[in-house]
Design a protein around this motif. Structure first.
Motif, short mmCIF file in Angstrom:
data_model
loop_
_atom_site.label_atom_id
_atom_site.label_comp_id
_atom_site.label_asym_id
_atom_site.label_seq_id
_atom_site.Cartn_x
_atom_site.Cartn_y
_atom_site.Cartn_z
N UNK A 1 0.64 -1.19 -0.03
CA UNK A 1 0.14 0.22 0.03
C UNK A 1 1.04 1.40 -0.13
N UNK A 2 0.46 2.32 -0.55
CA UNK A 2 1.39 3.54 -0.76
C UNK A 2 0.65 4.67 -0.02
N UNK A 3 1.41 5.10 1.30
CA UNK A 3 0.89 5.97 2.08
C UNK A 3 1.60 7.19 1.79
N UNK A 4 1.30 8.06 1.02
CA UNK A 4 2.30 9.45 0.92
C UNK A 4 1.63 10.44 1.81
N UNK A 181 6.95 7.61 2.12
CA UNK A 181 5.70 6.30 1.84
C UNK A 181 6.19 4.85 1.95
N UNK A 182 5.49 4.07 2.20
CA UNK A 182 5.87 2.82 2.46
C UNK A 182 5.62 2.21 1.16
N UNK A 186 8.57 -3.13 5.31
CA UNK A 186 9.63 -3.24 5.44
C UNK A 186 10.51 -2.58 4.61
N UNK A 187 9.85 -1.64 3.46
CA UNK A 187 10.62 -0.80 2.59
C UNK A 187 9.85 0.58 2.59
N UNK A 188 10.51 1.83 3.12
CA UNK A 188 10.02 3.13 3.11
C UNK A 188 10.89 3.81 2.08
#
Ligand SMILES: NC(=O)c1ccc[n+]([C@@H]2O[C@H](COP(=O)([O-])OP(=O)(O)OC[C@H]3O[C@@H](n4cnc5c(N)ncnc54)[C@H](O)[C@@H]3O)[C@@H](O)[C@H]2O)c1
Length: 386
Positions: A1-4, A181-182, A186-188
């Motif tokens: 999921x993209x949380x910007x 963003x994620x 585990x990767x941001x």
């Protein structure tokens, strides 16, 4: 999921930008300068006017903790020095509106009307959903440059004597753009945003500032060796802006090199104004403060195109609040920067000389500097030296 999430200044920068493969906003590639060259288009020029009583109105945010005590010292010393300033008290107690931290409209109106404010330290309420008030003020007034002079204080021994650095930090973008963003769990990813527009504004201000304070050398600090596009744009813009200031020498230096050289011997930096992107400025300005004995003595100015806010770098010191132990020097030096910004150089010099004389004498200094004086006794000693 993209949380910007995007901060307000960044949203402005991004508006209309097209993301190509490189993630570079098109504004950075195509926009031409938005400041005309020449002195008539001065960045962040003070626009305030004297009132009919011959005084400038200045918004005063006394702040929390020791804020009221150190603000009182500034008021007493300014009054004794005959500085043409009338204070307008401003309350910036935060309010939550629609889930956002805002400051009361009357305080925004006061600072907007007066174009200038002096600010004591503000405590950030913990765990109440508030964004830092300092950040809120910076965003509300688009304070694009943070100016941090660090000058050794005679009488207060630190590892180096004779430090006199000036650092200007870009305050609105870079690594602090807030675009994170994620990518996957585990990767941001955190995006560093550099625009020609914001770079040019802070660089032009730095060259102007260098001329105004009589240090006609500007050095851009960068990491364009690694961040070829972002810091590369900052550096290219610096070289272009430098052409409009033929009386100011310009050069550049890689950040790690600056750090090593400054802690080895800071004095070669005394004749220069250093200017740099946000994160580097945040770190290097505290490092410079360390060279003169820490944040307690460090003033600063947050400069905007319309309004500017001057403040001490230290916090509200709740441990000593209300005990008359606070050292008002950093707020006083910030108020001197404010007078200089307003063109009131004579009053600035007079008050600054009195402060330095009291500190050099070492008889009436506060506990943090190894003395026994109360805040008001120190202020009285400064008044006697005026
Ligand atoms: N610019 C600002 O408004 C600003 C900056 C930093 C922290 N804060 C806020 O201040 C509060 C306290 O933060 P903190 O304790 O981390 O930092 P602080 O700067 O308030 O205090 C750190 C130490 O330095 C001392 N100190 C600070 N200023 C002094 C002065 N003028 N004279 C004598 N001693 C002084 C304090 O007594 C304390 O021991 C927090 O709510 C924080 O959010 C505000």
């Amino acid at each position: 999921m993209l949380a910007a999430r995007y901060t307000a200044p960044v949203r402005q920068s991004l508006r209309g930008a097209t993301f190509a493969r490189s993630w570079t906003p098109c504004t950075a590639q195509t926009a031409s300068r938005f400041y005309a060259s020449g002195s008539q288009d001065k960045v962040a020029k003070f626009k305030g006017q004297k009132g009919s009583d011959g005084k400038y109105l200045v918004s005063l945010i006394e702040g929390d903790g020791i804020g009221p005590e150190i603000s009182q010292s500034v008021k007493d010393i300014f009054s004794a020095a005959g500085a043409p300033i009338k204070w307008e008290p401003v309350d910036v107690t935060p309010q939550l509106r629609d889930g956002k931290t805002v400051i009361p409209q009357e305080s925004i109106d006061s600072i907007t009307r007066n174009y200038v404010a002096l600010k004591g330290p503000l405590a950030t309420p913990i765990g109440k959903g508030h964004v830092s008030l300092n950040l809120t003020l910076r965003r509300t007034f688009n304070l694009f440059a943070n100016v941090r002079p660090c000058k050794s204080i005679q009488g207060y021994k630190t590892p180096y004597d004779g430090v006199d650095t000036v650092l200007i930090r870009e305050n609105t973008e870079g690594e602090y753009s807030g675009i994170e963003h994620v990518v996957v769990d585990g990767v941001v990813q955190s995006i560093k945003l550099i625009t020609r527009q914001a770079s040019e504004r802070v660089l032009r201000f730095a060259f102007q500032y260098a001329e105004d304070i009589g240090k006609p050398k500007v050095r851009a600090v960068h990491k364009a060796t690694i961040m070829k596009m972002s810091d590369g744009l900052f550096l290219r813009t610096a070289r272009e802006v430098a052409k409009d200031f033929p009386n100011v020498e310009f050069d550049s230096e890689v950040l790690d090199n600056s750090c090593l050289k400054m802690v080895t011997d800071p004095t070669p930096y005394n004749d220069k104004v250093l200017v740099m992107p946000n994160l580097y400025g945040d770190i290097l300005s505290d490092m410079c403060a360390g060279l003169i004995g820490g944040l307690g003595l460090t003033p600063s100015g947050n400069i905007g195109d319309e309004c500017s806010i001057f403040e001490a770098v230290h916090g509200s010191a709740p441990d000593i609040a209300g005990k008359g132990l606070a050292n008002p020097t950093a707020l006083l030096l910030s108020s001197i920067m404010m007078l200089q910004h307003m063109g009131l150089y004579e009053h600035a010099n007079k008050i600054q000389s009195a402060i330095f004389a009291v500190l050099a004498e070492g008889k009436t200094i506060t506990g943090d500097l190894g003395g026994k004086a109360k805040t008001h006794e120190y202020a009285e000693a400064v008044i006697k030296k005026l």
